[in-house]
Structure formats: C-alpha cells, structure tokens
Design a protein around this motif. Structure first.
Motif, PDB file in Angstrom:
ATOM      1  N   SER A  29       0.815  -1.217   0.000  1.00  0.00           N
ATOM      2  CA  SER A  29       0.000   0.000   0.000  1.00  0.00           C
ATOM      3  C   SER A  29       0.848   1.266   0.000  1.00  0.00           C
ATOM      4  N   VAL A  30       2.051   1.211   0.572  1.00  0.00           N
ATOM      5  CA  VAL A  30       2.891   2.412   0.633  1.00  0.00           C
ATOM      6  C   VAL A  30       3.558   2.707  -0.704  1.00  0.00           C
ATOM      7  N   MET A  31       3.541   1.740  -1.625  1.00  0.00           N
ATOM      8  CA  MET A  31       4.240   1.904  -2.902  1.00  0.00           C
ATOM      9  C   MET A  31       3.344   2.377  -4.037  1.00  0.00           C
ATOM     10  N   MET A  32       2.035   2.456  -3.824  1.00  0.00           N
ATOM     11  CA  MET A  32       1.106   2.682  -4.921  1.00  0.00           C
ATOM     12  C   MET A  32       1.429   3.936  -5.738  1.00  0.00           C
ATOM     13  N   ALA A  33       1.634   5.057  -5.062  1.00  0.00           N
ATOM     14  CA  ALA A  33       1.899   6.307  -5.780  1.00  0.00           C
ATOM     15  C   ALA A  33       3.219   6.234  -6.542  1.00  0.00           C
ATOM     16  N   ASP A  34       4.235   5.636  -5.929  1.00  0.00           N
ATOM     17  CA  ASP A  34       5.547   5.534  -6.575  1.00  0.00           C
ATOM     18  C   ASP A  34       5.506   4.597  -7.778  1.00  0.00           C
ATOM     19  N   ILE A  35       4.758   3.499  -7.654  1.00  0.00           N
ATOM     20  CA  ILE A  35       4.637   2.564  -8.773  1.00  0.00           C
ATOM     21  C   ILE A  35       3.869   3.221  -9.920  1.00  0.00           C
ATOM     22  N   ALA A  36       2.829   3.984  -9.586  1.00  0.00           N
ATOM     23  CA  ALA A  36       2.072   4.693 -10.623  1.00  0.00           C
ATOM     24  C   ALA A  36       2.970   5.672 -11.370  1.00  0.00           C
ATOM     25  N   ALA A  37       3.868   6.340 -10.630  1.00  0.00           N
ATOM     26  CA  ALA A  37       4.791   7.284 -11.264  1.00  0.00           C
ATOM     27  C   ALA A  37       5.833   6.559 -12.117  1.00  0.00           C
ATOM     28  N   ALA A  38       6.219   5.353 -11.679  1.00  0.00           N
ATOM     29  CA  ALA A  38       7.227   4.583 -12.416  1.00  0.00           C
ATOM     30  C   ALA A  38       6.656   3.983 -13.695  1.00  0.00           C
ATOM     31  N   ALA A  46      -4.454  -1.431 -12.939  1.00  0.00           N
ATOM     32  CA  ALA A  46      -3.249  -2.260 -12.987  1.00  0.00           C
ATOM     33  C   ALA A  46      -2.344  -1.975 -11.798  1.00  0.00           C
ATOM     34  N   VAL A  47      -2.241  -0.705 -11.425  1.00  0.00           N
ATOM     35  CA  VAL A  47      -1.419  -0.333 -10.271  1.00  0.00           C
ATOM     36  C   VAL A  47      -2.044  -0.854  -8.981  1.00  0.00           C
ATOM     37  N   GLN A  48      -3.355  -0.689  -8.844  1.00  0.00           N
ATOM     38  CA  GLN A  48      -4.040  -1.153  -7.640  1.00  0.00           C
ATOM     39  C   GLN A  48      -3.918  -2.662  -7.471  1.00  0.00           C
ATOM     40  N   TYR A  49      -3.823  -3.375  -8.593  1.00  0.00           N
ATOM     41  CA  TYR A  49      -3.761  -4.831  -8.518  1.00  0.00           C
ATOM     42  C   TYR A  49      -2.411  -5.341  -8.028  1.00  0.00           C
ATOM     43  N   VAL A  50      -1.421  -4.470  -7.887  1.00  0.00           N
ATOM     44  CA  VAL A  50      -0.179  -4.885  -7.240  1.00  0.00           C
ATOM     45  C   VAL A  50      -0.493  -5.362  -5.824  1.00  0.00           C
ATOM     46  N   MET A  51      -1.484  -4.718  -5.199  1.00  0.00           N
ATOM     47  CA  MET A  51      -1.928  -5.138  -3.869  1.00  0.00           C
ATOM     48  C   MET A  51      -3.182  -6.002  -3.941  1.00  0.00           C
ATOM     49  N   GLN A  52      -4.137  -5.604  -4.798  1.00  0.00           N
ATOM     50  CA  GLN A  52      -5.408  -6.324  -4.881  1.00  0.00           C
ATOM     51  C   GLN A  52      -5.223  -7.757  -5.363  1.00  0.00           C
ATOM     52  N   SER A  53      -4.219  -8.000  -6.214  1.00  0.00           N
ATOM     53  CA  SER A  53      -3.982  -9.362  -6.699  1.00  0.00           C
ATOM     54  C   SER A  53      -3.617 -10.294  -5.553  1.00  0.00           C
ATOM     55  N   ILE A  99       4.614  -3.810 -14.978  1.00  0.00           N
ATOM     56  CA  ILE A  99       3.564  -3.786 -13.965  1.00  0.00           C
ATOM     57  C   ILE A  99       2.900  -5.153 -13.858  1.00  0.00           C
ATOM     58  N   LEU A 100       2.873  -5.896 -14.972  1.00  0.00           N
ATOM     59  CA  LEU A 100       2.286  -7.233 -14.965  1.00  0.00           C
ATOM     60  C   LEU A 100       3.072  -8.166 -14.049  1.00  0.00           C
ATOM     61  N   ILE A 101       4.397  -8.047 -14.077  1.00  0.00           N
ATOM     62  CA  ILE A 101       5.239  -8.873 -13.208  1.00  0.00           C
ATOM     63  C   ILE A 101       4.927  -8.581 -11.744  1.00  0.00           C
ATOM     64  N   ASP A 103       2.117  -7.450 -10.556  1.00  0.00           N
ATOM     65  CA  ASP A 103       0.788  -7.990 -10.264  1.00  0.00           C
ATOM     66  C   ASP A 103       0.854  -9.501 -10.016  1.00  0.00           C
ATOM     67  N   VAL A 104       1.615 -10.201 -10.852  1.00  0.00           N
ATOM     68  CA  VAL A 104       1.753 -11.654 -10.701  1.00  0.00           C
ATOM     69  C   VAL A 104       2.445 -11.992  -9.380  1.00  0.00           C
ATOM     70  N   CYS A 105       3.480 -11.233  -9.049  1.00  0.00           N
ATOM     71  CA  CYS A 105       4.186 -11.469  -7.785  1.00  0.00           C
ATOM     72  C   CYS A 105       3.268 -11.203  -6.594  1.00  0.00           C
ATOM     73  N   GLY A 106       2.422 -10.180  -6.714  1.00  0.00           N
ATOM     74  CA  GLY A 106       1.452  -9.913  -5.659  1.00  0.00           C
ATOM     75  C   GLY A 106       0.492 -11.076  -5.479  1.00  0.00           C
ATOM     76  N   PHE A 107       0.084 -11.675  -6.596  1.00  0.00           N
ATOM     77  CA  PHE A 107      -0.803 -12.845  -6.542  1.00  0.00           C
ATOM     78  C   PHE A 107      -0.113 -14.008  -5.830  1.00  0.00           C
ATOM     79  N   ILE A 108       1.174 -14.218  -6.126  1.00  0.00           N
ATOM     80  CA  ILE A 108       1.927 -15.314  -5.504  1.00  0.00           C
ATOM     81  C   ILE A 108       2.037 -15.102  -3.997  1.00  0.00           C
ATOM     82  N   VAL A 109       2.329 -13.860  -3.589  1.00  0.00           N
ATOM     83  CA  VAL A 109       2.406 -13.550  -2.156  1.00  0.00           C
ATOM     84  C   VAL A 109       1.060 -13.820  -1.490  1.00  0.00           C
ATOM     85  N   GLY A 110      -0.008 -13.344  -2.116  1.00  0.00           N
ATOM     86  CA  GLY A 110      -1.338 -13.565  -1.561  1.00  0.00           C
ATOM     87  C   GLY A 110      -1.693 -15.040  -1.477  1.00  0.00           C
ATOM     88  N   ALA A 111      -1.275 -15.795  -2.498  1.00  0.00           N
ATOM     89  CA  ALA A 111      -1.528 -17.238  -2.484  1.00  0.00           C
ATOM     90  C   ALA A 111      -0.824 -17.888  -1.298  1.00  0.00           C
TER      91      ALA A 111
END
Length: 400
Positions: A29-38, A46-53, A99-101, A103-111
C-alpha cells in the motif's frame, strides 16, 4: 491433549511467528503512488492490482484449502505458503520492469498467505481447548495485525529510498520459515472420513451459515478503508492523506490489542460475539457519517478496530464450537476465503445497493449509509444466529 508442555510451547512459538507475516502484502500500500509514477502508461486498476492481486490469490488458495486440508498434512502446506511469500516478495527486486510482473508477484504472495491463515486457525482449534484456545485465537489476531502494522511502519521510510527497496522487507520471511521448519511437528495425514459412526471431514451446514454471515459483515466493513480517504480529504474536507493514514493505523493497532483480551470478550459475549462485533462496526460507520472533525474520525477508527479484532478472532471461536475436529480445517479455510470474498466484492455490492435506493455512488457518504444499513441487518441476523447456537449447542468444554 497428548502434547507435553514443552511441545505445546514450541507450537505456540511457531504459530505466532508465522502469524507475523500472514498480512505482509499490506506493505504494498505504501508503494502505490511511486509505482504509478514509475509506470505512467499503466492504468489505475493495474497499479491497484499490485496489492489487490494478493487478496485474489489469498481467496483462491483459501478456497482450495477447504479440500487440501482434508487430504494433506499441515506443516508441508505452511512451508509451501512461506516459500510462496518469499518468492513472490523477492522476485521484484531482480525483475521489476513490468507492472504485470508486479501484479503476478502480488498474486503469488497472496496465495502464500492463503495457505497460512486457515492452517494456523485449524492448528489452534485442533491443539488447544478452553481458555488456552481463546488466548491463542486472540494472540493469532494480535500477531497478524500487529506484524502488519510494524512492517508498514518500516515500509514507509524504506519506500522513500526507492519503491523497489520495499521488497527487501520480504527477507523477514526467511527466519520465520526456519522457525516453522524446526518448531512445527509433522502432523498426521488427515483422513477424508473417519470410521463408521465417526465424524465426516468437510464443512457442516452451521459452518456455511457462519461463512455467509461473515461475508455480509465484511461487505459492510470494507466500506471504511475504501471510502475513508474520499470522505476525509474530498467530500468533508476535514483532513489530508496523513490524517487518513493515522486513522487506518488506529484500526490495525486497536484490532491487535483486542486480540489480547479475547478470552474476556468471549466470557461476556459467548456465542453472541459476532453480534457484539457488528454493533461496533455499525457505530463506527454511523460516526463517520456525522463526523465534522478528525477527532470523530479517529474515534470511529478505534470502534472499527474493535469490530475487526472481534470478528477475525471470534470467527475461530464460533467454528471451534460448531465443528468437530475433522471439520476445523475445511471450515476455517472456507471462512477465511469468504471473508476475502466479501472484501473483494464490497465496492460492487455497495454501489449496486446505493443505486437501488437512489443514492449518488460518487458521494462517499452514501457508501457509509449503505454499509450502516447492511450492518443493521447483520446485527439482527447475528442475534438470531447466536440465540439458536446457544439453545442447540452442548455446554462449552473447559480446558483439561
């Protein structure tokens, strides 16, 4: 209980150590703005799904755990979950060009987290009884929520040095993995069914009812974190982003503290514990609606934290009362997946209901009105449910 005092102590240590990283994906959650800028070309979704995934990954695996927990040993699955968190968390350090990578990594962490949460709950229900069980359920919530809070406090300053550096925090999973490997005893392989006349593994009817009620509560609860910033900063204009951050921190801290006094809460509320939690959720939601300053928002956050702490820990207590030992694992897994389901679909359902009664979905206050209505209905249903369980369940076992 067949365990010695020493082995139970080791089990407690391992469970609480693993609980510390059960919500580690919240540091995203702390990275959302920085990732959006990157990634300026990436959509907000797509940015939100870094966490939502991560939430989606957790839901999928927790749902599968209702079957896996009846067929495989818990220790190997806990280790698999920790390894998944480690891989999904550390991979972006080396590969973060897409950003897809992320998102996928976020999914793996959540899993990975989807393995841990239901299995820890099942371990507590299977290995502890009476007051000791209540204490462990509370501590499990305290360590899970408290761990997330501490990691978030670390992630904030780290993010200022570069958002990729936040992923280095996932190295904390390595000592937890070692503790789980050394301190968790290898459990017996579960049987799908017991001998004739025994208990059948699976989710009982009472378990499904409990899960449905949990979904309704989480649909209402999720309106608080999803709409608080919009209300405080945009609609009511009574604070800024940092004020909202303090409010959400209060929710997690209070939820952790509630876990410490769970046995006392259960002693008073017993099978009405979810009803009590829903009352605090309704009070928090109504207070936001009528808030004219940040002090009122902070009080609402405290009430919301009490709700979250009671409901998350109280779910384990109810499951322990309505299920047989063979049903603990699958029922706890389904319960956790349904809680995630309610959170994931909350915006869609809240907006749909708000539209039905003629509210403007663009106004955050209306989301809180809808959530308050859902909480009011849930309180009535939970009181009926608690009354039914009180009349039909046998007296609670005391610790031997």
């Amino acid at each position: 209980m067949n365990q010695t005092k020493g082995s139970k102590g080791m089990l407690k240590f391992a469970i609480l150590a693993v609980a510390l990283v059960c919500q580690i994906n919240t540091i995203a959650s702390v990275m959302m703005a920085d990732i959006a800028a990157a990634f300026p070309g990436a959509s907000d979704v797509a940015v939100q799904y870094v966490m939502q995934s991560g939430m989606i990954g957790g839901f999928v695996v927790a749902l599968l755990m209702s079957v896996l927990s009846t067929r495989f040993r818990k220790k190997p699955m806990i280790l698999i979950g920790l390894v998944a968190i480690l891989v999904g968390g550390l991979l972006p350090i080396a590969v973060h060009s897409s950003i897809l990578i992320l998102d996928v990594c976020g999914f793996i962490v959540g899993a990975g987290q989807g393995f841990l949460t239901p299995l820890l709950g099942a371990l507590i229900l299977e290995n502890f009884e009476g007051k000791e069980r209540e204490q462990m359920l509370g501590l499990n919530t305290t360590f899970g929520t408290g761990g997330a809070t501490v990691l978030l406090l670390i992630a904030g300053p780290v993010c200022k040095t570069g958002w990729v550096n936040v992923y280095f925090i996932y190295f904390v999973v390595i000592p937890v993995l070692i503790i789980a490997l050394l301190c968790l005893a290898m459990d017996n392989k579960p049987q799908a069914t017991t001998q004739a006349g025994g208990d059948k593994a699976g989710v009982p009817v009472k378990g499904w009812i409990q899960c449905i009620l949990a979904v309704l509560m989480m649909i209402a609860y999720a309106s608080f974190p999803l709409n608080l910033s919009l209300y405080v900063v945009r609609d009511a204009a009574i604070g800024d982003a940092s004020s909202v951050g303090i409010g959400m921190s209060l929710v997690t801290v209070v939820a952790a503290l509630v876990g410490l006094i769970l046995p006392q809460i259960i002693k008073v509320s017993k099978l009405y514990i979810s009803s009590v939690g829903a009352v605090f959720g309704l009070a928090a939601t109504l207070l936001v609606i009528f808030s004219t300053n940040m002090v009122m928002i902070y009080i609402a956050a405290i009430l919301d934290g009490i709700f979250f702490g009671i409901v998350m820990a109280g779910a384990g207590y109810i499951i322990g009362r309505i299920c047989t030992p063979a049903q603990y694992g699958p029922t706890f897994s389904i319960s956790m997946s349904f809680i995630s389901l309610g959170t994931i679909f909350s915006p869609i359902i809240i907006n749909a209901i708000t539209t039905l009664w003629g509210g403007d979905v663009g106004l955050s206050t209306n989301a809180f009105y809808t959530a308050a209505g859902i909480f009011a209905v849930v309180i009535v249903l939970q009181i009926i449910w608690g009354t039914y369980l009180t009349k039909t369940l046998p007296p609670e076992k005391t610790e031997s």
